[in-house]
Write an enzyme that holds these catalytic residues in place. Structure first.
Site, PDB file in Angstrom:
ATOM      1  N   SER A 101       0.839  -1.213   0.000  1.00 40.41           N
ATOM      2  CA  SER A 101       0.000   0.000   0.000  1.00 40.41           C
ATOM      3  C   SER A 101       0.868   1.256   0.000  1.00 40.41           C
ATOM      4  O   SER A 101       0.590   2.232  -0.705  1.00 40.41           O
ATOM      5  CB  SER A 101      -0.881   0.037   1.254  1.00 40.41           C
ATOM      6  OG  SER A 101      -1.856  -0.959   1.187  1.00 40.41           O
ATOM      7  N   ARG A 156       1.532   4.349  -2.988  1.00 40.04           N
ATOM      8  CA  ARG A 156       1.350   5.772  -2.650  1.00 40.04           C
ATOM      9  C   ARG A 156       2.634   6.563  -2.891  1.00 40.04           C
ATOM     10  O   ARG A 156       2.599   7.726  -3.289  1.00 40.04           O
ATOM     11  CB  ARG A 156       0.872   5.901  -1.198  1.00 40.04           C
ATOM     12  CG  ARG A 156      -0.612   5.487  -1.059  1.00 40.04           C
ATOM     13  CD  ARG A 156      -0.923   5.061   0.353  1.00 40.04           C
ATOM     14  NE  ARG A 156      -2.350   4.854   0.597  1.00 40.04           N
ATOM     15  CZ  ARG A 156      -3.005   3.720   0.357  1.00 40.04           C
ATOM     16  NH1 ARG A 156      -2.384   2.681  -0.189  1.00 40.04           N
ATOM     17  NH2 ARG A 156      -4.292   3.610   0.639  1.00 40.04           N
ATOM     18  N   GLY A 204      -6.442  -3.319  -7.752  1.00 38.88           N
ATOM     19  CA  GLY A 204      -7.558  -2.463  -7.333  1.00 38.88           C
ATOM     20  C   GLY A 204      -7.064  -1.151  -6.736  1.00 38.88           C
ATOM     21  O   GLY A 204      -7.634  -0.080  -6.975  1.00 38.88           O
ATOM     22  N   SER A 215     -13.316   2.027   3.671  1.00 39.06           N
ATOM     23  CA  SER A 215     -12.323   1.602   2.685  1.00 39.06           C
ATOM     24  C   SER A 215     -11.264   2.680   2.515  1.00 39.06           C
ATOM     25  O   SER A 215     -11.567   3.831   2.195  1.00 39.06           O
ATOM     26  CB  SER A 215     -13.018   1.351   1.343  1.00 39.06           C
ATOM     27  OG  SER A 215     -12.106   1.537   0.275  1.00 39.06           O
ATOM     28  N   ASP A 259      -6.840  -7.360   5.054  1.00 41.57           N
ATOM     29  CA  ASP A 259      -6.032  -8.236   4.198  1.00 41.57           C
ATOM     30  C   ASP A 259      -5.474  -9.440   4.957  1.00 41.57           C
ATOM     31  O   ASP A 259      -4.944 -10.367   4.355  1.00 41.57           O
ATOM     32  CB  ASP A 259      -4.873  -7.446   3.571  1.00 41.57           C
ATOM     33  CG  ASP A 259      -5.385  -6.432   2.555  1.00 41.57           C
ATOM     34  OD1 ASP A 259      -6.512  -6.609   2.054  1.00 41.57           O
ATOM     35  OD2 ASP A 259      -4.663  -5.461   2.264  1.00 41.57           O
ATOM     36  N   LYS A 295     -12.921  -8.881  -2.835  1.00 42.76           N
ATOM     37  CA  LYS A 295     -11.463  -8.771  -3.025  1.00 42.76           C
ATOM     38  C   LYS A 295     -11.081  -9.492  -4.323  1.00 42.76           C
ATOM     39  O   LYS A 295     -11.936  -9.740  -5.154  1.00 42.76           O
ATOM     40  CB  LYS A 295     -10.738  -9.349  -1.808  1.00 42.76           C
ATOM     41  CG  LYS A 295     -10.982  -8.540  -0.532  1.00 42.76           C
ATOM     42  CD  LYS A 295     -10.406  -7.157  -0.665  1.00 42.76           C
ATOM     43  CE  LYS A 295     -10.750  -6.261   0.485  1.00 42.76           C
ATOM     44  NZ  LYS A 295     -10.380  -4.876   0.269  1.00 42.76           N
ATOM     45  N   ARG A 317     -13.234 -13.990  -0.763  1.00 42.01           N
ATOM     46  CA  ARG A 317     -12.324 -14.686   0.172  1.00 42.01           C
ATOM     47  C   ARG A 317     -13.065 -15.451   1.265  1.00 42.01           C
ATOM     48  O   ARG A 317     -12.469 -16.310   1.926  1.00 42.01           O
ATOM     49  CB  ARG A 317     -11.339 -13.690   0.785  1.00 42.01           C
ATOM     50  CG  ARG A 317     -10.281 -13.256  -0.213  1.00 42.01           C
ATOM     51  CD  ARG A 317      -9.247 -12.343   0.388  1.00 42.01           C
ATOM     52  NE  ARG A 317      -8.215 -12.060  -0.600  1.00 42.01           N
ATOM     53  CZ  ARG A 317      -7.452 -10.983  -0.603  1.00 42.01           C
ATOM     54  NH1 ARG A 317      -7.594 -10.063   0.346  1.00 42.01           N
ATOM     55  NH2 ARG A 317      -6.545 -10.814  -1.542  1.00 42.01           N
ATOM     56  N   ARG A 375      -3.504 -13.871  -1.596  1.00 41.54           N
ATOM     57  CA  ARG A 375      -3.586 -14.070  -0.143  1.00 41.54           C
ATOM     58  C   ARG A 375      -4.244 -15.411   0.213  1.00 41.54           C
ATOM     59  O   ARG A 375      -3.877 -16.034   1.206  1.00 41.54           O
ATOM     60  CB  ARG A 375      -4.300 -12.902   0.524  1.00 41.54           C
ATOM     61  CG  ARG A 375      -3.552 -11.578   0.310  1.00 41.54           C
ATOM     62  CD  ARG A 375      -3.885 -10.543   1.348  1.00 41.54           C
ATOM     63  NE  ARG A 375      -3.607  -9.200   0.874  1.00 41.54           N
ATOM     64  CZ  ARG A 375      -2.379  -8.662   0.789  1.00 41.54           C
ATOM     65  NH1 ARG A 375      -1.332  -9.333   1.174  1.00 41.54           N
ATOM     66  NH2 ARG A 375      -2.233  -7.426   0.327  1.00 41.54           N
TER      67      ARG A 375
END
Ligand code: S3P
Length: 428
Positions: free
Chosen positions: A25, A29, A96, A168, A315, A342, A346, A388
């Site tokens: 993540s 960024r 995503g 989110s 996650d 996801k 999941r 995952r």
């Protein structure tokens, strides 16, 4: 693409010391915010994985120069409005995070562009960003079902005061990144705290941003200034090895320089409630907090995971399914419906796999209920093309009685291409 089937044999224990690639993540960024800042941003330990490489390619296609050298990535930012219209639609693969965050930035550019993804991303919901970004003045459209591709015509951006209907970090970040271009103050409010990596990084690059409980406000129309930063190891990747230690008696490992941001590392809090002992050494605080984790195997007991804690552990829920399935007593996971949207559903992928191994899982309203069993048994497992699910089931298989197979393990390259190699280093 050829599917790579892997046989997983049980192992006795995990032992040793590892460091992990940078957080996914935060890496996304760093590329995005570096690209729209003024000057050269130097990033240490950026994650080299499929998803982050899609983000890097997208910005290169929009005229941003980036160079990798000796563990550092230099990003030559061109300021808020310095991106160029790409020559072709931007392909964002399976990511995503790239699609949703990039949409926020593209809202403020003076060109139109199409963002598209692979078959799996093309079935993930985008209305959640199309709605707020439209309120901010963007001409943005997903297909009629609300899925990608997304067409965006950037232009003038209006600030909004927005209460997010879904907790989110991707929605919050898309709005804040669009808010950088608005003349005025953009406010986003969430019901439960989600990861705050965007807020921290924007502040670090000089944004005027305030956090007041669940409300974030950002003053737009101010240029950002390039910075040097080091990305901590990914706690999501760390959680698979932590689980391995819990499940395999006599194990002990150390993982250096991991991100321990509380809005992200909810797994540490939950495991401590489950009776697992994790020591944190050498804490340091840069724009994100880091620490070295030491974990010794200890038995875990069931717990209740509240809906308000879900975003901080979203996650890590697949691997928490595995830990819960091998814990003493019952674990209840509340309000985790976001797991359905996801890379795969999941709840389905983890339940189907773990039930084959003898786990006891049932669903009641919005709760997932997992009753621990003495030992899982080896089985023929499926990754559902989801990194995952694949890594979580690998750990379950290591601690099972008898061998297992997993049908398609190439998907780990989405976030952690070195997963199997790192795991093998720790096997005893
Ligand atoms: C992410 C936020 C989460 C998480 C995803 C990465 C981010 O998604 O599941 O892997 O980097 O902002 P949501 O915002 O959809 O919960």
């Amino acid at each position: 693409m050829r599917q790579e089937i892997k046989k997983i044999n049980p192992v006795k224990k995990l032992f040793g010391k590892i460091t992990l690639p940078g957080d996914k993540s935060i890496s996304h960024r760093a590329v995005m915010i570096g690209a729209i800042s003024r000057g050269k941003t130097n990033v240490k330990n950026i994650l080299d994985c499929d998803d982050c490489n899609y983000t890097i390619r997208a910005f290169r296609d929009m005229g941003i120069k980036m160079e990798k050298d000796n563990g550092y990535t230099a990003i030559y930012g061109k300021g808020l409005k310095g991106l160029k219209k790409p020559k072709w639609p931007i392909d964002i693969g399976n990511s995503g995070t790239s699609m949703r965050l990039l949409s926020g930035i593209l809202t403020g550019q003076n060109f139109d562009v199409i963002l598209r993804g692979d078959a799996s991303l093309s079935k993930r919901p985008m209305k959640r960003i199309v709605e707020p970004l439209s309120l901010m003045g963007a001409d943005i459209k997903a297909n009629p079902d609300g899925y990608p591709p997304i067409k965006i015509k950037g232009g003038k951006v209006k600030p909004i005061d927005y209460k997010m209907p879904i907790p989110s970090a991707q929605i919050k970040s898309a709005i804040l990144l669009a808010g950088l271009y608005a003349d005025g103050i953009t406010i986003v409010e969430e019901a439960f705290k989600s990861r705050d990596h965007t807020e921290r990084m924007l502040k670090y690059f000089g944004s005027k941003l305030k956090i007041n409980g669940l409300k974030v406000s950002l003053e737009g129309a101010r240029e950002l200034t390039a910075r040097t930063l080091e990305i901590p190891g990914d706690i999501s990747s760390a959680s698979f090895f932590i689980a391995g230690v819990i499940l395999l008696k006599g194990s002990k490992i150390r993982i250096d320089s991991v991100n321990i941001n509380p809005t992200r590392a909810g797994i540490l809090k939950i495991l401590s409630k489950m009776g697992v002992k994790i020591k944190i050494y050498n804490k340091k605080n840069s724009f994100e907090p880091f620490g070295d984790l030491e974990i010794e195997s200890s038995s875990a007991r069931g717990t209740v995971i509240d809906e308000k804690d879900i975003p901080s552990v979203i996650d890590e829920l697949p691997i928490l399914f595995v830990i819960a399935a091998c814990s003493e007593g019952r674990t209840v996971i509340k309000g985790a419906r976001e797991l359905r949207v996801k890379e795969t559903d999941r709840i389905r992928s983890m339940r189907e796999n773990l039930e084959k191994m003898g786990a006891k899982i049932h669903l009641e309203d919005n709760d997932i209920i997992i009753d621990g069993v003495e030992k899982l048994r080896g089985a023929s497992l499926k990754s559902f093309g989801d990194h995952r699910t694949c890594m979580a089931m690998t750990i379950a298989a290591l601690a099972a009685e008898g061998s297992s197979t997993i049908d398609d393990v190439g998907c780990v390259s989405k976030s952690f291409p070195q997963f199997f190699r790192t795991l093998e280093k720790l096997m005893v």
